[in-house]
Write an enzyme that holds these catalytic residues in place. Sequence first.
Site, PDB file in Angstrom:
ATOM      1  N   TYR A   1       0.792  -1.232   0.000  1.00  0.00           N
ATOM      2  CA  TYR A   1       0.000   0.000   0.000  1.00  0.00           C
ATOM      3  C   TYR A   1       0.823   1.280   0.000  1.00  0.00           C
ATOM      4  O   TYR A   1       0.264   2.367  -0.152  1.00  0.00           O
ATOM      5  CB  TYR A   1      -0.940   0.010   1.212  1.00  0.00           C
ATOM      6  CG  TYR A   1      -1.881  -1.167   1.227  1.00  0.00           C
ATOM      7  CD1 TYR A   1      -2.916  -1.260   0.310  1.00  0.00           C
ATOM      8  CD2 TYR A   1      -1.722  -2.195   2.145  1.00  0.00           C
ATOM      9  CE1 TYR A   1      -3.769  -2.346   0.312  1.00  0.00           C
ATOM     10  CE2 TYR A   1      -2.575  -3.286   2.157  1.00  0.00           C
ATOM     11  CZ  TYR A   1      -3.598  -3.355   1.235  1.00  0.00           C
ATOM     12  OH  TYR A   1      -4.442  -4.430   1.236  1.00  0.00           O
TER      13      TYR A   1
ATOM     14  N   HIS B   1      -9.868   0.259  -4.719  1.00  0.00           N
ATOM     15  CA  HIS B   1      -8.844  -0.480  -3.976  1.00  0.00           C
ATOM     16  C   HIS B   1      -7.484   0.031  -4.417  1.00  0.00           C
ATOM     17  O   HIS B   1      -7.255   0.239  -5.620  1.00  0.00           O
ATOM     18  CB  HIS B   1      -8.931  -1.980  -4.246  1.00  0.00           C
ATOM     19  CG  HIS B   1     -10.224  -2.571  -3.808  1.00  0.00           C
ATOM     20  ND1 HIS B   1     -10.484  -2.883  -2.504  1.00  0.00           N
ATOM     21  CD2 HIS B   1     -11.343  -2.872  -4.515  1.00  0.00           C
ATOM     22  CE1 HIS B   1     -11.713  -3.364  -2.420  1.00  0.00           C
ATOM     23  NE2 HIS B   1     -12.252  -3.366  -3.620  1.00  0.00           N
TER      24      HIS B   1
END
Length: 160
Positions: free
Chosen positions: A28, A105
Amino acid sequence: MPIAASLRVLLLNGPNLSLLGRREVDVYGTVTLADIERTLQLDAQDLDVELSCLQSNHEGVLIDAIHDAFGRCDGLVINPGGLTHTSVALRDAIAGVGLPTVEVHMSNVYRRESFRHHSFIAPVAVGQISGFGADSYRLGLRAIALFLRRRAEQDEGPCR
């Protein structure tokens, strides 16, 4: 008739997204949820969107926010986190209020573990954006604004 310029969009973030910047940085990155929300607020100004943001680790809180958005918001952008793959209740809340929704996402969920390949949200969303890191949110906000404005233009056609 002129189309109302300002759109109201609710950004929802599900479980563990409060840990962005510290959690699985190899997946991430180091950007935090606060960083993402600050950037989105600037984008929202440019898009003439009033953006509200909520993150919760609790499914019921997210469902209540979706219910509360009915009649108050024009659309949703949601990163359901792990609830993407497990929550029929979240899916039913989105379907129940009928607000156009874009699922986002940061990672490309289809390049990850197979259990992440199924989304309960995608079938009730107008679209899904994944794999562009924090830019997935920016693209999601632009996508919902464009979708809502195009729909309004169709509804406000020359003979209506």
